[in-house]
Design a protein around this motif. Structure first.
Motif, PDB file in Angstrom:
ATOM      1  N   ILE A 115       0.850  -1.190   0.000  1.00 45.66           N
ATOM      2  CA  ILE A 115       0.000   0.000   0.000  1.00 45.66           C
ATOM      3  C   ILE A 115       0.888   1.244   0.000  1.00 45.66           C
ATOM      4  N   ARG A 119       0.846   4.495  -2.448  1.00 43.79           N
ATOM      5  CA  ARG A 119       0.611   5.827  -1.876  1.00 43.79           C
ATOM      6  C   ARG A 119       1.818   6.744  -2.113  1.00 43.79           C
ATOM      7  N   THR A 128      -5.886   3.690  -4.463  1.00 44.20           N
ATOM      8  CA  THR A 128      -5.126   2.592  -3.854  1.00 44.20           C
ATOM      9  C   THR A 128      -6.059   1.501  -3.361  1.00 44.20           C
ATOM     10  N   HIS A 129      -7.177   1.890  -2.764  1.00 40.21           N
ATOM     11  CA  HIS A 129      -8.164   0.921  -2.289  1.00 40.21           C
ATOM     12  C   HIS A 129      -8.629   0.019  -3.435  1.00 40.21           C
ATOM     13  N   MET A 132      -5.882  -2.376  -4.772  1.00 39.97           N
ATOM     14  CA  MET A 132      -5.686  -3.566  -3.943  1.00 39.97           C
ATOM     15  C   MET A 132      -6.751  -4.616  -4.239  1.00 39.97           C
TER      16      MET A 132
END
Length: 222
Positions: A115, A119, A128-129, A132
């Motif tokens: 992560i 970021r 980013t969420h 993933m």
């Protein structure tokens, strides 16, 4: 005699699973390998589930740390391919990872650091969420395939009845089995297919990052 400790127990368990398969692993079998009584193991792991958790952490802990740099894509790619190399040496590991009721400490540390790669590379929290989610298990170097065509190179022509019913599947199977001049050769090359999909994802993520992508607003009734 080397003194028994948690690290030695976990290393022996990983070696046993590598050699004989995860199905062969039991506390009794492991005790035999270590030349101790089974009760001696319980001083270091409370039960088999804790043993499996520790084995996962021992394997995942072998993944190369991220190499800092301005190219987030290169950093992410190197790390994911390192994870694939590590898990490829321990073919049982991905199944054990999937069987855990929750991520182990080493897996959490790995995911947290990945992560951070996104970021620090300029990705928003929202992007980013979704990245993933899109990566899924591929983040750890493995993926679930729709078909297992690992033997397609020597399987011969498809069954005529099945080919007539599912012509597009038969077309792809024939191409994979007989195109000797392709990059992947006869049949599918797992590593090539993995890197092909990984590069598509990373390229797509970069386009979204540059565009300043954000998720669409939800309607009030959604």
């Amino acid at each position: 005699m080397t003194r028994l400790n948690r690290d030695r127990v976990l290393r022996a368990a990983v070696a046993l699973a590598d050699e004989s398969g995860i199905e062969s692993l039991s506390m009794r079998r492991l005790a035999q390998e270590l030349d101790v009584v089974p009760m001696a193991l319980y001083k270091h792991v409370a039960n088999k589930e804790q043993l499996l958790d520790g084995m996962v952490d021992a394997v995942v802990g072998g993944i190369d740390p991220p190499v800092p740099g301005p190219d987030w894509r290169g950093v992410a790619r190197q790390r994911i391919l390192s994870a694939r190399r590590v898990l490829s040496r321990h073919r049982w590991a991905y199944r054990v990872i999937e069987s855990r009721t929750g991520p182990t400490p080493a897996v959490l540390e790995y995911v947290d650091s990945m992560i951070g790669v996104f970021r620090d590379g300029g990705f928003s929290v929202d992007l980013t969420h979704h990245v993933m989610h899109a990566m899924g298990s591929r983040l750890l170097g493995f993926s679930q395939e729709l078909f297992d065509d690992s033997g397609s190179g020597s399987a011969g022509p498809p069954d005529p009845a099945l080919a007539a019913r599912y012509p597009r599947i038969a077309e792809l199977a024939a191409a994979a089995a007989h195109d000797a001049e392709s990059v992947v050769g006869g049949g599918c090359d797992d590593q090539f297919e993995f890197e092909f999909a990984l590069d598509l994802l990373l390229d797509g993520f970069e386009r979204l990052r540059v565009q300043g992508w954000s998720p669409p607003a939800r309607s009030a009734g959604a």
